[in-house]
Design an enzyme around this catalytic site. Structure first.
Site, PDB file in Angstrom:
ATOM      1  CE  LYS A  74      -6.494 -41.209 -40.699  1.00 56.33           C
ATOM      2  NZ  LYS A  74      -7.215 -42.272 -40.149  1.00 56.33           N
ATOM      3  CB  SER A 149     -10.733 -41.545 -38.606  1.00 57.14           C
ATOM      4  OG  SER A 149      -9.442 -42.280 -38.694  1.00 57.14           O
ATOM      5  CB  SER A 173      -9.939 -45.389 -39.576  1.00 53.78           C
ATOM      6  OG  SER A 173     -10.861 -44.863 -38.706  1.00 53.78           O
TER       7      SER A 173
END
Ligand code: GLN
Length: 482
Positions: A74, A149, A173
């Site tokens: 990420k 997210s 997330s």
């Protein structure tokens, strides 16, 4: 090769069925072919990956646990020499000067990073639509969101553009996008995995963790990244168990609690039915299922949307146009520079949260909002504590719905916030949680969440592994990406 799980790839590499270079080339080609449809990567680093693959192939003897397998990070994990943007215009020009501890540990284990994945700006969201680099798409239906997210990491793995990936979870997330993309996602106990070099959103809630095709893959990843780090004062100095060895322990006799509050109104009947089927599988493995109560669960979202914004308003004050990141053109003075750099550099959702947080922390309101929310946080932890005196794990859906359409909720922040109803309390309490695929509704994946006591990741991985030996939901690949 991409139909193999990470654990299978690790074994195949050890047996020299293929080389890391061949494996990484295969994924590089897949990303080049498919990522246009998904937008799951912000920064793709094929040359670097192939270079690392050659090194992995040249290692002999006692190699690292993940030697030669490709992963994706990420874009919130600082990666030395690579752009680390947090999907924000604010950090569009930021090249990290050091590695996050998670990145160092994955490198030490021999994993190969294919690049940095797309996400909600500064990890604020549940759909991965708020990225400066455009929305991420769900491989099961590219008109739908992958969740957020950590949506890029989930979408890339679901489409088999990587063998595993890393996300962060502040309120759901990792688990919510894992559920919406039909993969496995583990949020470790707060403090189990170092946060050093992971760009902070809400420091008392943030925790990095893996996405895998299977619980076994998550065990491999967690084994590599867990442990104490003197660079993160909230990381816990406690031995890391052998998660992989523990996977084959029988789960017979484990007691699993279903919180009655999570199975009342608001839950789609078809999702509830999938969860019931999953419970039947667990029962067939010898688990006992019983009803429990988390009486304060309904307060979790309200408390979180005071606490997380409060922490983010403080954390994000460092982005001021002075030290790093975006600076506006031709400022007329210091104040203008601060004001315009932040107004132009941050997106709407980030600004909304900074404003909420600054308001909640202001002198006249601190007691009414921030302090109150902290008290609710304590009550929620106490609820879980009581639950774990009776059960080994708490089971619920991960998300109240399957993947929704792009733009369906983006203008309605409150509806978006409700996506995390089942996951947020787990962060407030600092507990570990996993999301496992339990089937499909109209072609879209459904996930179930299991939560265990502090540092009992083993229980979750073990339950997940045993469940996945009985089912094949997690092995399905979206047809466009086969
Ligand atoms: N969806 C939640 C939020 O918007 C959680 C995000 C996260 O876990 N990073 O804050």
């Amino acid at each position: 090769m991409h139909t193999l799980t990470l654990a299978q790839q690790v074994r195949a590499l050890a047996e020299k069925q293929f080389s890391s270079e061949e494996l990484v080339k295969h994924y590089v080609q897949r990303i080049e072919t498919y990522d246009e449809k998904l937008n799951s990567f912000i920064t793709f680093t094929p040359e670097r990956a192939l270079e690392q693959a050659k090194q992995a192939d040249s290692r002999a003897g006692d190699v690292g646990l993940l030697n030669g397998v490709p992963i994706a990070l990420k874009d919130i994990f600082c990666t030395d020499g690579v752009k680390t943007s947090c999907a924000s215009k604010m950090l569009d020009n930021f090249i990290a000067p050091y590695d996050a501890t998670v990145v160092t540990k994955l490198n030490q284990a021999g994993a190969i990073s294919l690049g940095k994945t797309n996400m909600d700006e500064f990890a604020m969201g549940s759909s991965s639509e708020s990225s400066y680099y455009g929305a991420v798409k769900n491989p099961w239906d590219t008109e739908r969101v992958p969740g957020g997210s950590s949506g890029g990491s989930a979408s890339a793995l679901a489409a088999r553009l990587t063998s595993a990936s890393m996300g962060t979870d502040t309120g759901g997330s990792i688990r919510q996008p894992a559920a919406l993309c039909g993969i496995t996602g583990l949020k470790p106990t707060y403090g189990r995995v170092s946060r050093y070099g992971m760009i902070a959103y809400a420091s008392s809630l943030d925790q990095g963790g893996p996405f895998g095709i299977t619980a076994e893959d998550c065990a491999y990843m967690l084994q590599a990244i867990a442990g104490h780090d003197y660079l993160d004062s909230t990381s816990v100095d406690r031995p890391v168990p052998d998660y992989i060895a523990g996977l084959s322990e029988p789960v017979k006799g484990m007691c699993i609690g279903l919180p009655e509050e999570f199975f009342q109104q608001g839950l789609d009947a078809d999702i509830a039915a999938k969860i019931e089927q999953a419970c039947e599988v667990l029962k067939s493995l010898g688990c006992e299922i019983k009803s429990i109560s988390l009486p304060n669960a309904k307060l979790a979202i309200a408390a979180y949307y005071v606490l997380a914004p409060a922490e983010c308003s403080s954390n994000l004050s460092r982005f001021d146009g002075v030290r790093f990141g975006y600076r506006c053109e031709n400022p007329t003075g210091l104040e203008d520079m601060y004001c315009r750099s932040r107004s132009e550099g941050f997106g709407d959702e980030v600004k909304r949260r900074i404003m909420i947080g600054a308001y909640a922390l202001s002198a006249g309101y601190y007691d009414a909002y921030y302090l109150k929310a902290q008290k609710i946080r304590r009550l929620i932890s106490e609820d879980y504590k009581a639950a774990f005196s009776e059960v080994d794990a708490v089971l619920s859906p991960t998300s109240p719905t399957t993947a929704f359409k792009v733009n369906e909720k983006s203008d309605d922040p409150i509806t978006m916030y409700l996506s995390d109803i089942y996951t947020i309390g787990v962060n407030l309490a600092g507990l570990p949680g996993i999301s496992l695929p339990v089937g499909f509704l109209q072609g879209l994946p459904v996930g179930m969440q299991l939560v265990s006591n502090y540092f009992e990741e083993q229980t979750l991985l073990n339950l997940g592994h045993q469940y996945q030996k009985q089912t094949d939901h997690h092995l399905q690949i979206p047809s466009e990406f086969e």
